[in-house]
Design a protein around this motif. Structure first.
Motif, PDB file in Angstrom:
ATOM      1  N   ALA A  94      74.432  24.869  14.397  1.00 39.56           N
ATOM      2  CA  ALA A  94      73.661  26.113  14.266  1.00 39.56           C
ATOM      3  C   ALA A  94      72.258  25.853  13.729  1.00 39.56           C
ATOM      4  O   ALA A  94      71.326  26.609  14.010  1.00 39.56           O
ATOM      5  CB  ALA A  94      74.397  27.095  13.355  1.00 39.56           C
ATOM      6  N   ASP A  95      72.112  24.788  12.954  1.00 39.36           N
ATOM      7  CA  ASP A  95      70.799  24.435  12.409  1.00 39.36           C
ATOM      8  C   ASP A  95      69.995  23.717  13.488  1.00 39.36           C
ATOM      9  O   ASP A  95      70.152  22.517  13.709  1.00 39.36           O
ATOM     10  CB  ASP A  95      70.965  23.541  11.182  1.00 39.36           C
ATOM     11  CG  ASP A  95      69.624  23.173  10.544  1.00 39.36           C
ATOM     12  OD1 ASP A  95      68.576  23.643  11.043  1.00 39.36           O
ATOM     13  OD2 ASP A  95      69.631  22.421   9.546  1.00 39.36           O
ATOM     14  N   GLN A  96      69.139  24.465  14.167  1.00 39.18           N
ATOM     15  CA  GLN A  96      68.367  23.909  15.277  1.00 39.18           C
ATOM     16  C   GLN A  96      67.359  22.853  14.830  1.00 39.18           C
ATOM     17  O   GLN A  96      66.890  22.048  15.639  1.00 39.18           O
ATOM     18  CB  GLN A  96      67.629  25.032  16.011  1.00 39.18           C
ATOM     19  CG  GLN A  96      68.544  26.038  16.686  1.00 39.18           C
ATOM     20  CD  GLN A  96      69.357  25.422  17.814  1.00 39.18           C
ATOM     21  OE1 GLN A  96      68.844  24.644  18.609  1.00 39.18           O
ATOM     22  NE2 GLN A  96      70.637  25.759  17.878  1.00 39.18           N
ATOM     23  N   MET A  97      67.029  22.850  13.547  1.00 36.57           N
ATOM     24  CA  MET A  97      66.033  21.908  13.049  1.00 36.57           C
ATOM     25  C   MET A  97      66.627  20.530  12.759  1.00 36.57           C
ATOM     26  O   MET A  97      65.899  19.559  12.613  1.00 36.57           O
ATOM     27  CB  MET A  97      65.380  22.458  11.773  1.00 36.57           C
ATOM     28  CG  MET A  97      64.638  23.768  11.978  1.00 36.57           C
ATOM     29  SD  MET A  97      63.387  23.653  13.287  1.00 36.57           S
ATOM     30  CE  MET A  97      62.247  22.498  12.530  1.00 36.57           C
ATOM     31  N   ASN A  98      67.951  20.459  12.663  1.00 38.25           N
ATOM     32  CA  ASN A  98      68.582  19.175  12.364  1.00 38.25           C
ATOM     33  C   ASN A  98      68.824  18.418  13.666  1.00 38.25           C
ATOM     34  O   ASN A  98      69.671  18.796  14.475  1.00 38.25           O
ATOM     35  CB  ASN A  98      69.907  19.386  11.619  1.00 38.25           C
ATOM     36  CG  ASN A  98      70.474  18.077  11.074  1.00 38.25           C
ATOM     37  OD1 ASN A  98      70.040  16.990  11.451  1.00 38.25           O
ATOM     38  ND2 ASN A  98      71.447  18.179  10.184  1.00 38.25           N
ATOM     39  N   ASP A  99      68.078  17.352  13.876  1.00 36.86           N
ATOM     40  CA  ASP A  99      68.211  16.564  15.105  1.00 36.86           C
ATOM     41  C   ASP A  99      68.612  15.124  14.801  1.00 36.86           C
ATOM     42  O   ASP A  99      68.383  14.220  15.602  1.00 36.86           O
ATOM     43  CB  ASP A  99      66.909  16.599  15.906  1.00 36.86           C
ATOM     44  CG  ASP A  99      65.722  16.043  15.130  1.00 36.86           C
ATOM     45  OD1 ASP A  99      65.814  15.937  13.890  1.00 36.86           O
ATOM     46  OD2 ASP A  99      64.697  15.707  15.755  1.00 36.86           O
ATOM     47  N   ASP A 100      69.221  14.928  13.629  1.00 37.22           N
ATOM     48  CA  ASP A 100      69.749  13.620  13.237  1.00 37.22           C
ATOM     49  C   ASP A 100      71.239  13.615  13.577  1.00 37.22           C
ATOM     50  O   ASP A 100      72.054  14.184  12.853  1.00 37.22           O
ATOM     51  CB  ASP A 100      69.519  13.412  11.734  1.00 37.22           C
ATOM     52  CG  ASP A 100      70.119  12.111  11.206  1.00 37.22           C
ATOM     53  OD1 ASP A 100      70.880  11.450  11.940  1.00 37.22           O
ATOM     54  OD2 ASP A 100      69.839  11.763  10.045  1.00 37.22           O
ATOM     55  N   PHE A 101      71.602  12.985  14.683  1.00 34.80           N
ATOM     56  CA  PHE A 101      72.980  13.053  15.166  1.00 34.80           C
ATOM     57  C   PHE A 101      73.975  12.395  14.212  1.00 34.80           C
ATOM     58  O   PHE A 101      75.109  12.854  14.081  1.00 34.80           O
ATOM     59  CB  PHE A 101      73.078  12.405  16.551  1.00 34.80           C
ATOM     60  CG  PHE A 101      72.660  13.317  17.676  1.00 34.80           C
ATOM     61  CD1 PHE A 101      71.871  14.433  17.434  1.00 34.80           C
ATOM     62  CD2 PHE A 101      73.057  13.066  18.976  1.00 34.80           C
ATOM     63  CE1 PHE A 101      71.484  15.282  18.464  1.00 34.80           C
ATOM     64  CE2 PHE A 101      72.684  13.909  20.023  1.00 34.80           C
ATOM     65  CZ  PHE A 101      71.891  15.017  19.762  1.00 34.80           C
TER      66      PHE A 101
END
Length: 351
Positions: free
Chosen positions: A213-220
């Motif tokens: 849901a946190d679109q800003m988190n792009d650290d897989f």
């Protein structure tokens, strides 16, 4: 191997995007970019050498005849040419994984070169408007995306996906306007692969939704750590109470019209101060735990807020007639939400 670089000019990469010699030079820049982004402790010269030579076996008779030997022959030719063992191994490993369940690269050189190669392929194909649709995936981009994800996780690499995608598009000389559109498209494509992978591993669908849901988190690597911790937590006895309290907090936070700082002097009820003190104490522990990616500990801190939250709602009328008091209480709940939703959006968890 190096004498075959010139021959790579005769091998097309993708329409309008040059040849494999161009790609090899691009990969040298790409691995440097990745190594810096990941802060990998790797021999720069050997890493760049691997990236430069990794496609040279494509013009050998053996690979032309038997394409499945890509990488295998590259490794052997590199050994025969006296290249460093790390370079020879990296040339082989950069093709991994070749299929579902295949071995993964074991070295940083192999991992970084493999990520750079696969990401270059994905970005190039998307830039040509050839993203996979339905069951059609002629360039095997889904497999390559999963390969990138598995390599990131296996290497415990923490990196901004948006930044490395933008970097790959830059190296492909994609115009800035197109890059702005392509980055979110490619990132969403990658996130969909991550979503499917997590659910295939037994992570609940609502847990996956909560974490993504946190679109800003792009650290897989971070997202997977969150998903695993939350998936374990939702099966615990403490979960229902926290989810209920967190959802109530989140719903009221939707009424916030503008952010404001908490002013303890405006607290009129004891439960306000108690919740504020509990939240401040928890936030310190959450910050420490989150920097270690210890999301089980983060959730344990959130559980400590359940009783103060419930007491707050019993004793406090949030939407007070006094605008200052109302906004102060909403600001307090916003701070609480930062803790209760620190791992994921608990309001989407199905009980």
């Amino acid at each position: 191997m190096a004498d075959r670089l010139e021959k790579l000019k005769t091998v097309s990469f993708q329409e309008g995007l040059g040849n494999m010699n161009d790609k090899s030079k691009r990969l040298v820049q790409a691995v440097d970019m990745l190594a810096m982004a990941i802060n990998a402790k790797v021999d720069k010269e050997k890493l760049e050498r691997t990236a430069l030579l990794c496609k040279c076996d494509l013009v050998t008779g053996m690979v032309i005849e038997f394409t499945e030997l890509q990488g295998v022959m590259g490794r052997e030719y590199a050994k025969l040419d006296g290249e460093a063992p790390e370079v020879a191994l990296g040339i082989y490993e950069h093709y991994l994984p070749r299929f579902a369940g295949d071995e993964l690269p074991t070295t940083d050189i192999g991992r970084l070169t493999g990520i750079a190669d696969k990401l270059d392929n994905i970005c190039a194909t998307f830039s040509r408007g050839l993203a996979p649709t339905g069951s059609q995936d002629p360039y095997a981009l889904r497999r390559q995306a999963l390969g990138i994800i598995n390599i990131l996780l296996d290497g415990n690499y923490h990196v901004s996906l948006y930044k490395v995608i933008a970097g790959a598009l830059y190296l492909l000389n994609i115009p800035a306007e197109d890059t702005k559109k392509l980055v979110p498209q490619i990132a969403e494509f990658m996130k969909q692969r991550l979503r499917n992978m997590l659910m295939d591993q037994g992570i609940r669908y609502d847990v996956v939704d909560a974490v993504l849901a946190d679109q800003m988190n792009d650290d897989f690597t971070d997202l997977v750590a969150r998903a695993k911790a939350l998936n374990s937590f939702v099966a615990s006895a403490e979960a229902p109470a926290l989810i209920q309290a967190a959802t109530r907090v989140a719903n009221l936070c939707k009424k916030i019209e503008e952010e404001s700082a908490i002013n303890p002097q405006l607290f009129a009820v004891e439960a306000e101060g108690a919740l504020h003190n509990a939240a401040m104490a928890a936030s310190k522990e959450v910050l420490v735990a989150a920097t270690k990616y210890d999301y089980a500990a983060v959730l344990a801190e959130a559980v400590k807020l359940v009783d103060p939250i419930n007491k707050f709602f019993e004793d406090v009328m949030v939407m007070d007639e006094d605008v200052r008091v109302k906004n102060n209480r909403l600001a307090l709940l916003a701070a609480v939400k930062d803790i209760t939703h620190a791992v994921g959006d608990l309001s989407v968890i199905v009980q």
